[in-house]
Design a protein around this motif. Structure first.
Motif, PDB file in Angstrom:
ATOM      1  N   ALA A 178      -8.893  -5.267  -4.184  1.00  0.00           N
ATOM      2  CA  ALA A 178      -7.767  -4.085  -3.802  1.00  0.00           C
ATOM      3  C   ALA A 178      -7.136  -3.726  -5.253  1.00  0.00           C
ATOM      4  O   ALA A 178      -6.547  -2.930  -5.161  1.00  0.00           O
ATOM      5  CB  ALA A 178      -7.019  -4.871  -2.823  1.00  0.00           C
ATOM      6  N   SER A 179      -6.613  -4.837  -5.935  1.00  0.00           N
ATOM      7  CA  SER A 179      -6.039  -4.582  -7.257  1.00  0.00           C
ATOM      8  C   SER A 179      -6.405  -3.482  -7.959  1.00  0.00           C
ATOM      9  O   SER A 179      -5.773  -2.962  -8.847  1.00  0.00           O
ATOM     10  CB  SER A 179      -5.536  -5.857  -7.845  1.00  0.00           C
ATOM     11  OG  SER A 179      -6.689  -6.467  -8.438  1.00  0.00           O
ATOM     12  N   GLN A 220      -3.384   5.705   1.341  1.00  0.00           N
ATOM     13  CA  GLN A 220      -1.948   5.616   1.204  1.00  0.00           C
ATOM     14  C   GLN A 220      -1.100   6.417   1.751  1.00  0.00           C
ATOM     15  O   GLN A 220       0.095   6.156   2.394  1.00  0.00           O
ATOM     16  CB  GLN A 220      -1.697   5.657  -0.399  1.00  0.00           C
ATOM     17  CG  GLN A 220      -0.396   5.297  -0.832  1.00  0.00           C
ATOM     18  CD  GLN A 220      -0.190   5.365  -2.455  1.00  0.00           C
ATOM     19  OE1 GLN A 220      -0.214   6.677  -3.049  1.00  0.00           O
ATOM     20  NE2 GLN A 220       0.245   4.443  -3.003  1.00  0.00           N
ATOM     21  N   VAL A 243      -8.595   6.981  -1.923  1.00  0.00           N
ATOM     22  CA  VAL A 243      -7.451   5.825  -1.535  1.00  0.00           C
ATOM     23  C   VAL A 243      -6.257   6.247  -1.408  1.00  0.00           C
ATOM     24  O   VAL A 243      -5.273   5.926  -0.711  1.00  0.00           O
ATOM     25  CB  VAL A 243      -7.239   4.983  -3.048  1.00  0.00           C
ATOM     26  CG1 VAL A 243      -6.265   3.922  -2.949  1.00  0.00           C
ATOM     27  CG2 VAL A 243      -8.523   4.253  -3.480  1.00  0.00           C
ATOM     28  N   VAL A 299      -7.271  -0.437  -7.034  1.00  0.00           N
ATOM     29  CA  VAL A 299      -6.764   0.827  -6.768  1.00  0.00           C
ATOM     30  C   VAL A 299      -5.175   1.232  -7.176  1.00  0.00           C
ATOM     31  O   VAL A 299      -4.670   0.304  -7.590  1.00  0.00           O
ATOM     32  CB  VAL A 299      -7.008   0.913  -5.089  1.00  0.00           C
ATOM     33  CG1 VAL A 299      -8.269   0.681  -4.752  1.00  0.00           C
ATOM     34  CG2 VAL A 299      -5.936   0.050  -4.456  1.00  0.00           C
ATOM     35  N   LEU A 308       0.843  -1.098   0.118  1.00  0.00           N
ATOM     36  CA  LEU A 308       0.080  -0.222   0.094  1.00  0.00           C
ATOM     37  C   LEU A 308       0.758   1.376   0.106  1.00  0.00           C
ATOM     38  O   LEU A 308       0.593   2.137  -0.804  1.00  0.00           O
ATOM     39  CB  LEU A 308      -1.067  -0.186   1.294  1.00  0.00           C
ATOM     40  CG  LEU A 308      -1.991   1.134   1.318  1.00  0.00           C
ATOM     41  CD1 LEU A 308      -2.872   1.017  -0.089  1.00  0.00           C
ATOM     42  CD2 LEU A 308      -2.760   0.980   2.493  1.00  0.00           C
ATOM     43  N   ARG A 364     -14.694  -6.198  -6.362  1.00  0.00           N
ATOM     44  CA  ARG A 364     -14.074  -5.320  -7.485  1.00  0.00           C
ATOM     45  C   ARG A 364     -14.782  -3.959  -7.658  1.00  0.00           C
ATOM     46  O   ARG A 364     -14.067  -2.873  -7.797  1.00  0.00           O
ATOM     47  CB  ARG A 364     -13.813  -6.269  -8.759  1.00  0.00           C
ATOM     48  CG  ARG A 364     -13.073  -5.532  -9.814  1.00  0.00           C
ATOM     49  CD  ARG A 364     -11.561  -5.322  -9.431  1.00  0.00           C
ATOM     50  NE  ARG A 364     -10.745  -4.724 -10.604  1.00  0.00           N
ATOM     51  CZ  ARG A 364      -9.611  -5.212 -10.937  1.00  0.00           C
ATOM     52  NH1 ARG A 364      -8.965  -5.877  -9.969  1.00  0.00           N
ATOM     53  NH2 ARG A 364      -8.881  -4.587 -11.996  1.00  0.00           N
ATOM     54  N   ASN A 415       3.113  -4.075  -7.070  1.00  0.00           N
ATOM     55  CA  ASN A 415       2.953  -2.408  -6.759  1.00  0.00           C
ATOM     56  C   ASN A 415       3.920  -1.611  -7.401  1.00  0.00           C
ATOM     57  O   ASN A 415       5.148  -1.826  -7.106  1.00  0.00           O
ATOM     58  CB  ASN A 415       2.751  -2.037  -5.429  1.00  0.00           C
ATOM     59  CG  ASN A 415       2.223  -0.776  -5.353  1.00  0.00           C
ATOM     60  OD1 ASN A 415       2.651   0.304  -5.660  1.00  0.00           O
ATOM     61  ND2 ASN A 415       0.969  -0.526  -4.521  1.00  0.00           N
ATOM     62  N   MET A 449     -14.338  -1.385  -5.310  1.00  0.00           N
ATOM     63  CA  MET A 449     -13.191  -0.645  -5.027  1.00  0.00           C
ATOM     64  C   MET A 449     -12.899   0.261  -6.289  1.00  0.00           C
ATOM     65  O   MET A 449     -12.483   1.364  -6.162  1.00  0.00           O
ATOM     66  CB  MET A 449     -12.240  -1.770  -4.930  1.00  0.00           C
ATOM     67  CG  MET A 449     -12.181  -2.671  -3.790  1.00  0.00           C
ATOM     68  SD  MET A 449     -11.886  -1.739  -2.308  1.00  0.00           S
ATOM     69  CE  MET A 449     -10.355  -0.983  -2.544  1.00  0.00           C
ATOM     70  N   PRO A 496     -10.694 -10.772  -2.033  1.00  0.00           N
ATOM     71  CA  PRO A 496     -10.606  -9.245  -1.742  1.00  0.00           C
ATOM     72  C   PRO A 496      -9.165  -8.547  -2.372  1.00  0.00           C
ATOM     73  O   PRO A 496      -9.182  -7.534  -2.590  1.00  0.00           O
ATOM     74  CB  PRO A 496     -10.376  -9.322  -0.153  1.00  0.00           C
ATOM     75  CG  PRO A 496     -10.097 -10.739   0.046  1.00  0.00           C
ATOM     76  CD  PRO A 496     -10.800 -11.751  -1.134  1.00  0.00           C
ATOM     77  N   LEU A 497      -8.130  -9.559  -2.731  1.00  0.00           N
ATOM     78  CA  LEU A 497      -7.090  -9.067  -3.199  1.00  0.00           C
ATOM     79  C   LEU A 497      -7.320  -8.694  -4.457  1.00  0.00           C
ATOM     80  O   LEU A 497      -6.797  -7.616  -5.021  1.00  0.00           O
ATOM     81  CB  LEU A 497      -5.940  -9.886  -2.879  1.00  0.00           C
ATOM     82  CG  LEU A 497      -5.187 -10.198  -1.811  1.00  0.00           C
ATOM     83  CD1 LEU A 497      -3.976 -11.327  -1.656  1.00  0.00           C
ATOM     84  CD2 LEU A 497      -4.802  -8.801  -0.979  1.00  0.00           C
TER      85      LEU A 497
END
Length: 613
Positions: A229-230, A269, A265, A232, A102, A254, A166, A257, A225-226
């Protein structure tokens, strides 16, 4: 070998899952062989060696928290190494996720992954031509992928529900990517990367690593959930991706998000970055201090005005520093938290509509987050009033103001924030969100990987049979093979113990009795053959003096009764019968399963081969 391991998604998934069991090397090896047999119907040929990251002396591996296992499989024709990087398992891993994926402020575990592969090859004595494959789940994919992109660690990477790389993290980890980004976007200071357009950075990263994308293979649940999260800023998905809907009755996260504004977001961060920088120096407490600008333990022991006054006299400089830090930090913290609070209705309302949480839990979350924001605002106002008092120049007013501000911040606001956190925990929302966690698991993904007859229960293989018009019969083949594989040696060991008992009875009773009888007979023979040497026995009968007497003859009339209560034949027969019954039960169990799946020729072979693992 690699064809079987790498082209079978179910074999990959079950192999990756072994890493979470924390097995010893020999146990790990047996699990690999068992799963390979179940999935392919054949024994895994070749010499297998296992090496765990805990065996490494590398400081970078130990300090980073990286956890993984390397498996080398060597035949006459080839050598292959499979490195399974473990996913998130505890609080320290979640802190690492926050700091790396993150905030993009560290890639220590990715570096440790590369170091571990080097250690494993050295440990195995792996030849240079050997292929190295990365297998992973969750955080493990992020580690493997970043290591692959940065250090060319693997020939190919395979993952299940992985945390995506990331570009902020790669900017930190890869000098080459760092230079390329600076050149492309004219960056002078590293902090400027967070101000760049996320879309442009995403597209640049995708293009920069395009040549390595073909070597990355992923299976992802739409409900993971990942995967949500991807969506963002920061994350980008590389490779050949196979999407699976593991929970078609429940909408994934998804879309939710994707609807969260980028500035929200970014605020998440920014908070993560502050926490990451602080926690690098002082752990979790350091992260909290970095967010608030104060260590709240300073207030411990203060329970009223007079104790506050005493504390002030001995710690006036600390009080001054604390208030000025709060004055600086809280407004910034509020600026980042307020947009998040403003979107809480949308976030938790969507979770409620998707039936991940109850209406009560939704209401609790929205209410308590609002309370936390309100308390921070009041802390900010209290500090503002205190600044005005400080600026007055009146020492008595400053003294009273500092004590009053400190007490009010702690008792009126900090305690209220902590109570809100407790109410959130008590609402059970974390338990209700287990459905989201389940969709991240390997077992849920395996549950939808079926070819009709073959399916999975957890990570065990299940066969389904239909006889006549009855209901389908499901048989846990993995459990059946484990029972067969483990029961036969137990029965064999029991039979061996019965034989040992039978021999012990013979040795300790029959043979021992005969030995004692022989000793007595030898003594009798000695007495009858040399009676003179036993004249001392006459003294026991009152003869005096003994040396004047002579022993001319001894005649012993012996009777040796038969040994009684030494017949254990019935008991031994009963024990032997239990072994025979066990064999019959196991074989009948095997036959019943084989009859259910009589068209499955491979099944009988599975039972036989399982004994050779």
């Amino acid at each position: 070998m690699s064809k079987d391991f790498l082209e079978s998604p179910t074999l990959q998934a079950r192999l990756i899952n072994i890493e979470y069991k924390n097995l010893k090397p020999e146990e790990f090896k047996q699990e690999v062989q068992r799963i390979y047999l179940e999935e392919t119907g054949e024994l895994l040929e070749g010499d297998i060696d296992v090496y765990h990251s805990s065996e490494s002396n590398s400081k970078s591996i130990k300090d980073s928290g990286y956890d993984g296992t390397a498996i080398q499989i060597q035949t006459e024709d080839q050598t292959e190494v499979y490195v399974i990087s473990q996913g998130t398992t505890g609080f320290e891993d979640w802190l690492y996720n926050l700091k790396s994926m993150l905030a993009g402020k560290t890639a220590d575990q990715a570096t440790a992954t590369d170091n571990f592969v080097d250690d494993a090859k050295l440990h195995f004595g792996t030849e240079e031509s050997a292929e190295i494959f990365g297998l992973s789940h969750s955080l493990g994919h992020n580690n493997n992928a970043v290591a692959h992109l940065t250090y060319d660690t693997f020939d190919e990477v395979f993952s299940i529900n992985g945390a995506q790389p990331n570009y902020y993290e790669l900017y930190e980890a890869s000098p080459d990517f760092n230079r390329a980004v600076k050149k492309e976007f004219n960056i002078v200071f590293d902090e400027q990367i967070y101000e760049l357009s996320p879309d442009k950075l995403h597209d640049f990263a995708m293009g920069y690593y395009e040549d390595k994308s073909d070597n990355i293979h992923q299976i992802i649940s739409k409900d993971d959930p990942l995967y949500a999260a991807s969506a963002v800023r920061g994350f980008f998905t590389l490779g050949n991706v196979t999407m699976v809907d593991t929970n078609p009755d429940t909408p994934g996260l998804r879309e939710l998000m994707e609807e969260i504004p980028d500035d929200v977001v970014k605020n998440f961060q920014d908070l993560a970055i502050d926490f990451a920088v602080g926690s690098e120096k002082g752990g979790t407490n350091g992260g909290v201090e970095a967010l608030l600008g104060v260590d709240l333990k300073e207030f411990e022991g203060i329970d009223g005005f007079w104790s506050g006054a005493g504390f002030y006299f001995t710690h006036s400089s600390e009080i001054d520093t604390m208030i000025r830090s709060l004055e600086e930090k809280v407004p910034t913290l509020l600026d980042k938290l307020t947009p998040i609070t403003e979107n809480s209705e949308e976030i938790f309302g969507s979770l409620y509509e998707a039936e991940y949480i109850t209406k009560e839990q939704k209401d609790v979350m929205i209410e308590e987050i609002a309370i936390i924001e309100q308390e921070l605002q009041e802390i900010n106002e209290t500090i503002g009033r205190n600044v005005n008092i400080r600026d007055s120049g009146n020492p008595n007013a400053v003294f009273g103001g500092d004590i009053g501000a400190g007490l009010k911040i702690y008792f009126d606001h900090v305690k209220v924030i902590m109570e809100s956190v407790d109410r959130i925990k008590e609402s059970g929302i974390l338990d209700n969100l287990s459905a989201i966690t389940d969709s991240h698991s390997i077992s849920e993904l395996l549950s939808v990987m079926s070819d009709g007859k073959k399916g999975y229960l957890g990570t065990d293989m299940v066969y389904t049979a239909t006889k006549g018009e009855g209901e389908p019969i499901k048989v846990n083949i993995s459990a059946a093979l484990r029972m067969y594989q483990q029961s036969i040696p137990i029965l064999e060991a029991k039979a061996a113990k019965i034989s040992e008992l039978e021999q012990a009875i013979h040795d300790e009773l029959d043979t021992s009795y005969k030995d004692e009888e022989r000793k007595v007979r030898d003594e009798i023979d000695q007495m009858e053959g040399s009676p003179g040497t036993y004249k001392f026995l006459l003294s026991k009968h009152g003869y005096y003096p003994t040396f004047m007497k002579e022993m001319k003859k001894i005649s012993v009339h012996e009777i040796f009764p038969p040994l009684e209560n030494n017949d254990f034949e019935e008991q031994l027969a009963e024990l032997t019968k239990t072994v025979e019954t066990g064999y019959i039960y196991i074989e009948n169990y095997r036959k019943s399963i084989e009859d259910l799946f009589e068209e499955e020729e491979q099944l009988s072979q599975l039972f036989d081969l399982s004994r050779r693992i």
